[in-house]
Design a protein around this motif. Structure first.
Motif, PDB file in Angstrom:
ATOM      1  N   LEU A 186       0.828  -1.200   0.000  1.00 30.08           N
ATOM      2  CA  LEU A 186       0.000   0.000   0.000  1.00 30.08           C
ATOM      3  C   LEU A 186       0.870   1.261   0.000  1.00 30.08           C
ATOM      4  N   LEU A 187       1.898   1.289   0.843  1.00 33.28           N
ATOM      5  CA  LEU A 187       2.797   2.446   0.872  1.00 33.28           C
ATOM      6  C   LEU A 187       3.500   2.633  -0.471  1.00 33.28           C
ATOM      7  N   THR A 188       3.885   1.521  -1.091  1.00 37.07           N
ATOM      8  CA  THR A 188       4.520   1.592  -2.410  1.00 37.07           C
ATOM      9  C   THR A 188       3.562   2.170  -3.444  1.00 37.07           C
ATOM     10  N   GLN A 189       2.303   1.744  -3.383  1.00 37.82           N
ATOM     11  CA  GLN A 189       1.298   2.253  -4.319  1.00 37.82           C
ATOM     12  C   GLN A 189       1.076   3.745  -4.123  1.00 37.82           C
ATOM     13  N   LEU A 190       0.982   4.196  -2.870  1.00 34.18           N
ATOM     14  CA  LEU A 190       0.786   5.625  -2.599  1.00 34.18           C
ATOM     15  C   LEU A 190       1.985   6.431  -3.072  1.00 34.18           C
ATOM     16  N   ASN A 191       3.168   5.888  -2.863  1.00 33.75           N
ATOM     17  CA  ASN A 191       4.387   6.548  -3.328  1.00 33.75           C
ATOM     18  C   ASN A 191       4.392   6.668  -4.845  1.00 33.75           C
ATOM     19  N   ARG A 192       4.007   5.601  -5.525  1.00 30.79           N
ATOM     20  CA  ARG A 192       4.054   5.574  -6.984  1.00 30.79           C
ATOM     21  C   ARG A 192       2.922   6.380  -7.612  1.00 30.79           C
ATOM     22  N   ASP A 193       1.695   6.164  -7.140  1.00 35.80           N
ATOM     23  CA  ASP A 193       0.526   6.738  -7.810  1.00 35.80           C
ATOM     24  C   ASP A 193       0.221   8.162  -7.359  1.00 35.80           C
ATOM     25  N   SER A 194       0.476   8.478  -6.080  1.00 32.15           N
ATOM     26  CA  SER A 194       0.184   9.813  -5.559  1.00 32.15           C
ATOM     27  C   SER A 194       1.436  10.661  -5.411  1.00 32.15           C
ATOM     28  N   ASN A 195       2.602  10.095  -5.756  1.00 30.38           N
ATOM     29  CA  ASN A 195       3.877  10.811  -5.688  1.00 30.38           C
ATOM     30  C   ASN A 195       4.165  11.357  -4.291  1.00 30.38           C
ATOM     31  N   ILE A 196       3.732  10.614  -3.270  1.00 29.75           N
ATOM     32  CA  ILE A 196       4.041  10.993  -1.894  1.00 29.75           C
ATOM     33  C   ILE A 196       5.441  10.493  -1.553  1.00 29.75           C
ATOM     34  N   THR A 197       6.275  11.373  -1.046  1.00 31.00           N
ATOM     35  CA  THR A 197       7.599  10.972  -0.579  1.00 31.00           C
ATOM     36  C   THR A 197       7.429  10.211   0.731  1.00 31.00           C
ATOM     37  N   VAL A 198       7.964   9.005   0.802  1.00 28.72           N
ATOM     38  CA  VAL A 198       7.814   8.163   1.988  1.00 28.72           C
ATOM     39  C   VAL A 198       9.160   8.025   2.693  1.00 28.72           C
ATOM     40  N   LEU A 199       9.181   8.329   3.993  1.00 32.73           N
ATOM     41  CA  LEU A 199      10.355   8.134   4.842  1.00 32.73           C
ATOM     42  C   LEU A 199       9.963   7.140   5.922  1.00 32.73           C
ATOM     43  N   MET A 200      10.626   6.005   5.962  1.00 36.07           N
ATOM     44  CA  MET A 200      10.225   4.929   6.855  1.00 36.07           C
ATOM     45  C   MET A 200      11.401   4.424   7.681  1.00 36.07           C
ATOM     46  N   VAL A 201      11.221   4.396   8.995  1.00 38.02           N
ATOM     47  CA  VAL A 201      12.173   3.727   9.876  1.00 38.02           C
ATOM     48  C   VAL A 201      11.771   2.273   9.998  1.00 38.02           C
ATOM     49  N   THR A 202      12.723   1.370   9.819  1.00 39.06           N
ATOM     50  CA  THR A 202      12.439  -0.054   9.983  1.00 39.06           C
ATOM     51  C   THR A 202      13.696  -0.792  10.415  1.00 39.06           C
ATOM     52  N   HIS A 203      13.488  -1.865  11.170  1.00 42.73           N
ATOM     53  CA  HIS A 203      14.577  -2.772  11.512  1.00 42.73           C
ATOM     54  C   HIS A 203      14.618  -3.979  10.578  1.00 42.73           C
ATOM     55  N   GLU A 204      13.611  -4.107   9.721  1.00 44.30           N
ATOM     56  CA  GLU A 204      13.412  -5.334   8.968  1.00 44.30           C
ATOM     57  C   GLU A 204      13.891  -5.192   7.518  1.00 44.30           C
ATOM     58  N   PRO A 205      14.929  -5.934   7.117  1.00 47.82           N
ATOM     59  CA  PRO A 205      15.403  -5.872   5.731  1.00 47.82           C
ATOM     60  C   PRO A 205      14.320  -6.207   4.713  1.00 47.82           C
ATOM     61  N   ASP A 206      13.405  -7.120   5.055  1.00 51.22           N
ATOM     62  CA  ASP A 206      12.337  -7.483   4.126  1.00 51.22           C
ATOM     63  C   ASP A 206      11.427  -6.293   3.826  1.00 51.22           C
ATOM     64  N   MET A 207      11.207  -5.445   4.825  1.00 49.61           N
ATOM     65  CA  MET A 207      10.382  -4.262   4.628  1.00 49.61           C
ATOM     66  C   MET A 207      11.171  -3.168   3.896  1.00 49.61           C
ATOM     67  N   ALA A 208      12.443  -3.042   4.230  1.00 49.03           N
ATOM     68  CA  ALA A 208      13.294  -2.049   3.567  1.00 49.03           C
ATOM     69  C   ALA A 208      13.439  -2.346   2.080  1.00 49.03           C
ATOM     70  N   ALA A 209      13.231  -3.610   1.697  1.00 52.25           N
ATOM     71  CA  ALA A 209      13.353  -3.987   0.284  1.00 52.25           C
ATOM     72  C   ALA A 209      12.319  -3.286  -0.586  1.00 52.25           C
ATOM     73  N   PHE A 210      11.247  -2.779  -0.006  1.00 54.44           N
ATOM     74  CA  PHE A 210      10.225  -2.068  -0.772  1.00 54.44           C
ATOM     75  C   PHE A 210      10.630  -0.633  -1.105  1.00 54.44           C
ATOM     76  N   ALA A 211      11.677  -0.131  -0.467  1.00 54.39           N
ATOM     77  CA  ALA A 211      12.117   1.247  -0.674  1.00 54.39           C
ATOM     78  C   ALA A 211      13.007   1.360  -1.910  1.00 54.39           C
ATOM     79  N   ARG A 212      13.119   2.573  -2.423  1.00 60.54           N
ATOM     80  CA  ARG A 212      14.056   2.832  -3.516  1.00 60.54           C
ATOM     81  C   ARG A 212      15.444   3.193  -2.981  1.00 60.54           C
ATOM     82  N   THR A 213      15.467   3.793  -1.792  1.00 61.17           N
ATOM     83  CA  THR A 213      16.721   4.241  -1.197  1.00 61.17           C
ATOM     84  C   THR A 213      16.775   3.748   0.242  1.00 61.17           C
ATOM     85  N   VAL A 214      17.906   3.209   0.654  1.00 63.75           N
ATOM     86  CA  VAL A 214      18.090   2.774   2.035  1.00 63.75           C
ATOM     87  C   VAL A 214      19.233   3.584   2.644  1.00 63.75           C
ATOM     88  N   VAL A 215      18.935   4.254   3.758  1.00 69.44           N
ATOM     89  CA  VAL A 215      19.927   5.056   4.476  1.00 69.44           C
ATOM     90  C   VAL A 215      20.300   4.316   5.751  1.00 69.44           C
TER      91      VAL A 215
END
Length: 237
Positions: A186-215
């Motif tokens: 859902l977050l990926t869809q909102l990022n793609r379709d609504s052009n919302i910039t998403v900043l997400m804190v996560t400990h989980e590599p599986d969840m981070a895999a959905f991001a375009r950039t990992v800091v």
């Protein structure tokens, strides 16, 4: 194109004297409009402090924080609150829904604070619930919803004001693996379709895999920034 958000030499120190703790030691970070950024690091690495600063919930001790080219570090408390209301949406691990109110009423809250009229609040909240696939659940209270549905309501509440940036703090932390993937999609869809910039804190590599950039943060600094290909996304070229 200039970055949407830029941090330069940002430090954050808590306390003073012998008890002072420097949580950030000179963070440099650029975030492009429309990016999906996962922020990772061990406890105490500085990632949560950085997110609080990016969300205008805290201020740097020193350094520069630019949002759309404006110096956020120079704003007072009321100006930062106005920036949050106009441009930022927040999603938390614990959902933070009001227990005795419907999904619709929960989503309407930011619009109520903004002073929107009742009809406008209703229409915008229903549209947000529709975006997260819960239009038919508008009259249900949190107790009548699953954990995944509650997080969808929380996301609808975060996007109802059409923010430029969605800040998500461990958004899947209270969900099982299947529901976690649904929320990330859902977050990926909102990022793609609504052009919302998403900043997400996560400990989980599986969840981070959905991001375009990992800091990656370490010891109060950005250790490295990685661009990555998201699952299901076409590769350019």
């Amino acid at each position: 194109m200039d970055p949407l958000i830029s941090l330069r030499a940002v430090t954050k120190t808590y306390g003073a004297g012998a008890t002072a703790f420097q949580a950030l030691k000179g963070v440099d970070l650029d975030i492009a409009a429309g990016d999906f950024v996962a922020i990772m690091g061990a406890s105490g690495s500085g990632k949560s402090t950085t997110m609080n600063i990016l969300g205008c919930l805290d201020v740097p001790s020193a350094g520069t924080f630019l949002f759309r080219g404006h110096h956020v570090e120079a704003l007072d408390r009321d100006q930062r609150a106005l920036l949050r209301r106009r441009y930022l949406g927040f999603v938390f691990q614990g959902f933070n829904l009001l227990a005795r109110t419907s999904a619709l009423e929960n989503v309407e809250l930011p619009l109520l604070y903004r002073g929107d009229e009742k009809r406008a609040r209703h229409d915008l909240a229903m549209a947000a619930l529709d975006k997260v696939g819960l239009a038919n659940w508008w009259d249900h209270t949190p107790a009548e919803l699953s954990g995944g549905q509650q997080q969808r309501v929380a996301i609808a509440r975060a996007i109802v004001t059409t923010p430029d940036v969605l800040l998500a703090d461990e958004p899947t932390g209270n969900l099982d693996s299947e529901r976690s993937v649904e929320i990330m999609e859902l977050l990926t869809q909102l990022n793609r379709d609504s052009n919302i910039t998403v900043l997400m804190v996560t400990h989980e590599p599986d969840m981070a895999a959905f991001a375009r950039t990992v800091v990656h943060f370490k010891d109060g600094l950005v250790e490295r920034v990685e661009a990555q290909h998201r699952p299901g996304e076409a590769v350019d070229g």
